[in-house]
Design an enzyme around this catalytic site. Sequence first.
Site, PDB file in Angstrom:
ATOM      1  N   HIS A  36      58.755   0.089 -36.467  1.00  0.00           N
ATOM      2  CA  HIS A  36      59.224   0.748 -37.689  1.00  0.00           C
ATOM      3  C   HIS A  36      58.699   2.183 -37.751  1.00  0.00           C
ATOM      4  O   HIS A  36      59.426   3.115 -38.132  1.00  0.00           O
ATOM      5  CB  HIS A  36      58.754  -0.059 -38.906  1.00  0.00           C
ATOM      6  CG  HIS A  36      59.013   0.603 -40.220  1.00  0.00           C
ATOM      7  ND1 HIS A  36      58.030   1.262 -40.916  1.00  0.00           N
ATOM      8  CD2 HIS A  36      60.141   0.699 -40.964  1.00  0.00           C
ATOM      9  CE1 HIS A  36      58.532   1.746 -42.038  1.00  0.00           C
ATOM     10  NE2 HIS A  36      59.810   1.417 -42.094  1.00  0.00           N
ATOM     11  N   GLU A  85      60.701   4.326 -35.435  1.00  0.00           N
ATOM     12  CA  GLU A  85      62.008   4.632 -36.027  1.00  0.00           C
ATOM     13  C   GLU A  85      61.916   5.858 -36.934  1.00  0.00           C
ATOM     14  O   GLU A  85      62.749   6.769 -36.873  1.00  0.00           O
ATOM     15  CB  GLU A  85      62.512   3.426 -36.823  1.00  0.00           C
ATOM     16  CG  GLU A  85      63.761   3.674 -37.637  1.00  0.00           C
ATOM     17  CD  GLU A  85      63.709   3.050 -39.025  1.00  0.00           C
ATOM     18  OE1 GLU A  85      63.996   3.769 -40.006  1.00  0.00           O
ATOM     19  OE2 GLU A  85      63.375   1.857 -39.125  1.00  0.00           O
ATOM     20  N   HIS A  86      60.888   5.887 -37.791  1.00  0.00           N
ATOM     21  CA  HIS A  86      60.702   7.029 -38.689  1.00  0.00           C
ATOM     22  C   HIS A  86      60.506   8.319 -37.908  1.00  0.00           C
ATOM     23  O   HIS A  86      61.108   9.354 -38.215  1.00  0.00           O
ATOM     24  CB  HIS A  86      59.482   6.795 -39.588  1.00  0.00           C
ATOM     25  CG  HIS A  86      59.793   6.046 -40.832  1.00  0.00           C
ATOM     26  ND1 HIS A  86      59.557   6.548 -42.087  1.00  0.00           N
ATOM     27  CD2 HIS A  86      60.314   4.809 -41.027  1.00  0.00           C
ATOM     28  CE1 HIS A  86      59.926   5.657 -43.000  1.00  0.00           C
ATOM     29  NE2 HIS A  86      60.379   4.587 -42.379  1.00  0.00           N
ATOM     30  N   GLU A 144      55.054   3.747 -48.400  1.00  0.00           N
ATOM     31  CA  GLU A 144      56.156   2.787 -48.363  1.00  0.00           C
ATOM     32  C   GLU A 144      55.626   1.357 -48.339  1.00  0.00           C
ATOM     33  O   GLU A 144      56.135   0.482 -49.048  1.00  0.00           O
ATOM     34  CB  GLU A 144      57.015   3.048 -47.121  1.00  0.00           C
ATOM     35  CG  GLU A 144      58.221   2.133 -46.993  1.00  0.00           C
ATOM     36  CD  GLU A 144      59.041   2.411 -45.745  1.00  0.00           C
ATOM     37  OE1 GLU A 144      59.644   1.451 -45.214  1.00  0.00           O
ATOM     38  OE2 GLU A 144      59.072   3.563 -45.286  1.00  0.00           O
TER      39      GLU A 144
END
Length: 432
Positions: free
Chosen positions: A67, A70-71, A142
């Site tokens: 993840h 991905e960012h 987040e």
Amino acid sequence: MKTLEYSRVNETLYHETLPNGLQVFILPKSGFSKTYVSFTTRYGSVDNTFIPLGKDEIVRVPDGIAHFLEHKMFEKEDGDVFQKFGMNGASANAFTSFTRTAYLFSATENLYPNTELLLNFVQAPYFTEETVEKEKGIIGQEITMYDDLPDWRAYFGTIENLYKEHPVKIDIAGTVESISKITADHLYECYHTFYHPSNMLVFAVGAVDPEEMMTFIRDNQAAKTFDKPERIVRQFPQEKMEAAVKEGSLEMDVSKPKVHLGIKLPALAQEGLEGLKQELSYQIMMDLLFGKTSKFYTDAYEEGLIDESFSTDFTAEEGFAFSVIGSDSAKPEELTRKIQDTLQWASEKFPFGQEDLDRQRRRRIGFFMRALNSVEYIANQFTRYAFNGMNLFDTVTALEALEVKDLQEVLVPLTDEKARTVFTVKPPANKG
């Protein structure tokens, strides 16, 4: 380029495997003005233990790194890629799941400039220790936000209870502590291992000319140099079929308890049409037992055990599968008992016959045919099925081939008491 005809659903799919191993699929849709293009790698949150490309020994990387990667892919030395898509009139996005990471855009104009941007930015990683440290704060916020969402905590608390060792139990984004250990070297190591074209798939659907698009992607890839593809060695722990923890709970600021019953299931035993049939059998079985037309749902709603938040979920990916049933409920113990009783009732005397299957079959075929009007649905579901050795466009064929005995077979693991867990998010004990 191969042409694949699916007369049952009136679709024609174009496919080619490029010399670098990249799988490209193109589905033109007559009458559509929008085109949706996704670039997906078979790499997700569960892939945290593997042999890196060019090395010989297994490594364990920090949780949440897929993840995180991905960012970071959207940030380049010359600026933010999202802004470039916006300037081209496209809407871009990305997501990370348990088993894949997808980058995508939709647009009604500038199809080829946007496709070039998608291919080029995903195939040009740029990480520095400085930008990685900056991202830790953003993703940490987040993670904290999701930690404050009771529904999210209830869902992942259930999965965490089901599994003892398998990384599916770990939140996709990881924890604030785990991402603090991520370095630029980690990101490059994961990127070079999992982002090779031979581990990836491009899917374009909508207002697209298949010959032109295939030529464009073919030329784009031919101009780039890639390492020779190697088999990716991933390592996963062996899991017993029993739930790791039978019951758990968490206190949060909720007005009404949220209770989930999870069932740990064996991974799908087949691929291709048989694997698709098995997955559909599980989904239909869950609908028959707990769907809105079921006896359980009617009784539970009338008894005040469930409300509009009630849901069922079935997840199956390579190496694991599980089901989660839950709702907000003022009577969580009674709801749990009713779910358990429903499973027991079904296991003692199989209550469903040909008429029930036929009704579900018709309903699902209707839903599927309507879903083929959504370019987003087609691209996302086709890619997921492809990575699991199945074909989305075999869905109608698989549904029509289902028999009652297929439902009976999947009911057995669904009714295994040892494979169940219950997780409840409760209001604070001193509230009110």
